[in-house]
Design a protein around this motif. Structure first.
Motif, mmCIF file in Angstrom:
data_model
loop_
_atom_site.group_PDB
_atom_site.id
_atom_site.type_symbol
_atom_site.label_atom_id
_atom_site.label_comp_id
_atom_site.label_asym_id
_atom_site.label_seq_id
_atom_site.Cartn_x
_atom_site.Cartn_y
_atom_site.Cartn_z
ATOM 1 N N GLY A 10 0.808 -1.210 0.000
ATOM 2 C CA GLY A 10 0.000 0.000 0.000
ATOM 3 C C GLY A 10 0.840 1.258 0.000
ATOM 4 O O GLY A 10 0.367 2.329 -0.340
ATOM 5 N N LYS A 11 2.111 1.140 0.383
ATOM 6 C CA LYS A 11 3.006 2.285 0.447
ATOM 7 C C LYS A 11 4.408 1.847 0.050
ATOM 8 O O LYS A 11 4.712 0.662 0.004
ATOM 9 C CB LYS A 11 3.030 2.873 1.864
ATOM 10 N N GLY A 12 5.258 2.814 -0.241
ATOM 11 C CA GLY A 12 6.634 2.498 -0.587
ATOM 12 C C GLY A 12 7.467 2.206 0.652
ATOM 13 O O GLY A 12 7.125 2.597 1.768
ATOM 14 N N GLY A 13 8.570 1.487 0.458
ATOM 15 C CA GLY A 13 9.520 1.266 1.539
ATOM 16 C C GLY A 13 9.210 0.123 2.470
ATOM 17 O O GLY A 13 9.816 0.005 3.538
ATOM 18 N N THR A 14 8.284 -0.762 2.099
ATOM 19 C CA THR A 14 7.939 -1.872 2.991
ATOM 20 C C THR A 14 8.829 -3.096 2.787
ATOM 21 O O THR A 14 8.751 -4.049 3.554
ATOM 22 C CB THR A 14 6.475 -2.307 2.790
ATOM 23 N N VAL A 198 2.998 -6.898 0.917
ATOM 24 C CA VAL A 198 4.059 -6.779 1.917
ATOM 25 C C VAL A 198 3.806 -5.498 2.697
ATOM 26 O O VAL A 198 3.798 -4.406 2.129
ATOM 27 C CB VAL A 198 5.452 -6.734 1.262
ATOM 28 N N THR A 199 3.585 -5.637 3.993
ATOM 29 C CA THR A 199 3.299 -4.467 4.809
ATOM 30 C C THR A 199 4.281 -4.399 5.970
ATOM 31 O O THR A 199 5.163 -5.257 6.109
ATOM 32 C CB THR A 199 1.843 -4.490 5.321
ATOM 33 N N GLU A 200 4.146 -3.376 6.794
ATOM 34 C CA GLU A 200 5.032 -3.182 7.937
ATOM 35 C C GLU A 200 4.197 -2.826 9.160
ATOM 36 O O GLU A 200 3.074 -2.315 9.018
ATOM 37 C CB GLU A 200 6.040 -2.067 7.646
ATOM 38 N N PRO A 201 4.699 -3.086 10.362
ATOM 39 C CA PRO A 201 3.896 -2.879 11.570
ATOM 40 C C PRO A 201 3.892 -1.428 12.046
ATOM 41 O O PRO A 201 4.422 -1.092 13.105
ATOM 42 C CB PRO A 201 4.572 -3.801 12.588
ATOM 43 N N THR A 202 3.279 -0.571 11.235
ATOM 44 C CA THR A 202 3.140 0.845 11.587
ATOM 45 C C THR A 202 1.696 1.262 11.332
ATOM 46 O O THR A 202 0.936 0.548 10.658
ATOM 47 C CB THR A 202 4.072 1.728 10.738
ATOM 48 N N VAL A 227 4.041 -9.634 6.936
ATOM 49 C CA VAL A 227 4.464 -8.441 7.680
ATOM 50 C C VAL A 227 5.985 -8.439 7.757
ATOM 51 O O VAL A 227 6.590 -9.355 8.331
ATOM 52 C CB VAL A 227 3.857 -8.410 9.091
ATOM 53 N N ASN A 228 6.586 -7.421 7.179
ATOM 54 C CA ASN A 228 8.040 -7.281 7.198
ATOM 55 C C ASN A 228 8.469 -6.503 8.444
ATOM 56 O O ASN A 228 7.777 -5.582 8.877
ATOM 57 C CB ASN A 228 8.505 -6.560 5.932
ATOM 58 N N LYS A 229 9.601 -6.887 9.017
ATOM 59 C CA LYS A 229 10.144 -6.251 10.232
ATOM 60 C C LYS A 229 9.134 -6.322 11.382
ATOM 61 O O LYS A 229 8.971 -5.374 12.147
ATOM 62 C CB LYS A 229 10.550 -4.802 9.936
#
Length: 291
Positions: A10-14, A198-202, A227-229
């Motif tokens: 959904g966003k860059g940098g994940t 691929v998402t991140e926990p934020t 979920v990455n990181k």
């Protein structure tokens, strides 16, 4: 039958591209395509050797033939995009030029030019390439500065990837999709076998995940989530995974935070080509996808 996996976010940098590069190594002779034509970077890891280059033309742009221009200013008067510029004086008359970046290709100036002194050729918007990598053939592209119709270029990249897969009998097309939910993303996922988000926990990761899962549901495309990181915020990871399940997505696994990922990128390697601790996480996700 060829299966097509599109890795999006959904966003860059994940970490989407890092995951895609690792899948390219783990897959059995895939065809790889980079659908992030606005800011492609999969080539930084896979180091493709370009075999073919093709121009990508889309839309039109207006170009004044200076030898035929009488300086009447009709083009300036009718342009609503500020693309026509007065170019000083020539033999006592004003002459005009059209800024290709500002030109929207609407053709109004062409229609109203009394001398028919404005050409309207197809616009060169970028290029797409067929290359070879250590993991298999790769189709990728580069959109020009301020160029439009990125969705059409993405469709071209995917079409060529599917064609090569069919001709060479390869069972998997692996696509690195663009971030967001706009036209390039829609062009990347339409008709795909599966999308992996691929998402991140934020907080922003959770918000953008919901948007991209909504997009997948709208086009009836099965979705999986990783979920990455995840270990940077375990509580948020649990929350995101629960939201994903509620949205009908399959949770395929978690990838721990690992500094070795950055080191692998600096070396031009996929992280699974190293002995980084997170390799087993990525391998688990790939196995879980069942491709």
């Amino acid at each position: 039958m060829t299966k097509e996996l599109v890795v999006i976010s959904g966003k860059g940098g994940t970490g989407k591209t890092s995951v895609t590069a690792s899948f390219a190594v783990l897959a059995n002779s895939p065809v790889i395509c980079d659908c992030d034509v606005d800011a492609a970077d999969l080539h930084l890891i896979l180091s493709p050797r370009v075999n073919e280059r093709h121009e990508f033309r889309s839309g039109h742009e207006a170009v004044i033939r200076m030898a035929d221009c009488i300086g009447c200013g009709a083009c300036l008067a009718h342009c609503r995009f500020g693309a026509v510029r007065m170019n000083g004086k020539a033999a006592g008359e004003a002459t005009f030029v059209i800024d290709p970046v500002s030109c929207e290709g609407c053709g109004v100036c062409v229609r109203f030019c009394p001398e028919q002194a404005i050409d309207f050729p197809e616009r060169l918007c970028g290029e797409w390439m067929i290359s070879e990598t250590r993991c298999g053939p790769m189709i990728h592209a580069r959109l020009g500065v301020a160029a439009e119709n990125s969705g059409k270029l993405v469709s071209t990249v995917r079409r060529e990837a599917r064609r090569i897969a069919e001709e060479q009998g390869r069972s998997v097309v692996l696509a690195d999709g663009p971030p967001g939910i706009g036209c390039p993303v829609i062009a990347s996922v339409t008709g795909a076998t599966l999308v992996l988000v691929v998402t991140e926990p934020t907080v922003s990761g959770e918000h953008d995940l919901e948007r991209v899962l909504s997009l997948a549901r709208h086009f009836a495309i099965p979705a999986a989530v990783c979920v990455n990181k995840w270990d940077l915020n375990p509580e948020m990871t649990e929350r995101i995974e629960n939201r994903a399940r509620q949205a009908g997505a399959r949770v395929t696994g978690r990838i721990r935070y690992d500094r070795a990922v950055t080191l692998a990128q600096m070396q031009g390697r996929a992280v699974v080509e190293t002995e980084a601790p997170c390799v087993e996480d990525i391998q688990h996700i790939w196995d879980h996808l069942g491709l």
